[in-house]
Design a protein around this motif. Sequence first.
Motif, PDB file in Angstrom:
ATOM      1  N   GLU A 176      10.014   1.783  -8.962  1.00 55.65           N
ATOM      2  CA  GLU A 176       9.398   2.827  -9.783  1.00 55.65           C
ATOM      3  C   GLU A 176      10.012   2.914 -11.185  1.00 55.65           C
ATOM      4  O   GLU A 176       9.275   3.011 -12.164  1.00 55.65           O
ATOM      5  CB  GLU A 176       9.513   4.194  -9.091  1.00 55.65           C
ATOM      6  N   PHE A 228       2.351   5.604  -4.645  1.00 59.72           N
ATOM      7  CA  PHE A 228       1.991   4.874  -5.860  1.00 59.72           C
ATOM      8  C   PHE A 228       0.565   5.167  -6.310  1.00 59.72           C
ATOM      9  O   PHE A 228       0.322   5.499  -7.465  1.00 59.72           O
ATOM     10  CB  PHE A 228       2.179   3.372  -5.627  1.00 59.72           C
ATOM     11  N   SER A 267      -2.286  -2.852  -4.074  1.00 59.12           N
ATOM     12  CA  SER A 267      -1.473  -1.997  -3.226  1.00 59.12           C
ATOM     13  C   SER A 267      -0.560  -2.829  -2.335  1.00 59.12           C
ATOM     14  O   SER A 267       0.613  -2.523  -2.180  1.00 59.12           O
ATOM     15  CB  SER A 267      -2.374  -1.105  -2.375  1.00 59.12           C
ATOM     16  N   TYR A 306       2.214  -3.889  -4.313  1.00 60.36           N
ATOM     17  CA  TYR A 306       3.183  -2.826  -4.545  1.00 60.36           C
ATOM     18  C   TYR A 306       4.096  -2.657  -3.333  1.00 60.36           C
ATOM     19  O   TYR A 306       5.316  -2.611  -3.466  1.00 60.36           O
ATOM     20  CB  TYR A 306       2.470  -1.505  -4.870  1.00 60.36           C
TER      21      TYR A 306
END
Length: 181
Positions: A59, A139, A161, A164
């Motif tokens: 992050e 997220f 995704s 991520y």
Amino acid sequence: MLDDRIVVLKLADAVRVKSSGKLTPEQSANVAYLLVNLSNQYRPEGLSLSLVLGLIEVESRFDPTAVSSAKAYGLTQTLLSTSRPYLTALGVPATKESLLSPEISVKVGVAYLIDLHRTYRESGLEDREEWHLSVDSYFWGEGNVRESLASASSSRTGFASRSYWAKVRQAQNSWRALGFQ
């Protein structure tokens, strides 16, 4: 207890290095202490120290002043709108300045992640050790992930995704390799 103190000391050094000096020694120690205590507190729910460390690394790269293009703030990169109830519960002003405090950011980010995980566990979509939907929701937003789950043809959380989640897992495994479980 002694083991936790040793972990906190080692983690404070590792977090300071990962932050490229953007966290002061005091901030690094406070963040390490919080992370160890929060991971211990939520261990019965399946939260691991390495998962939170991996999430923070992806992050913000441990930059307490990080601000995303979506206006997510601090170490855990939470939006002010998402953070408001957590900030209120902590008794601090619901401002971006609050989220730029490393300690507050960690408390808010972990509380939000735990709430997401509880939601997915209660609905039977994750078990104690599964965090992929919780991390994806962290997220992309819970609504977007739920929409994607409802529509198999949706590409909203598709490859990006999974990418991520893979980044968070990779960072988590790096922390595990350093001895932070």
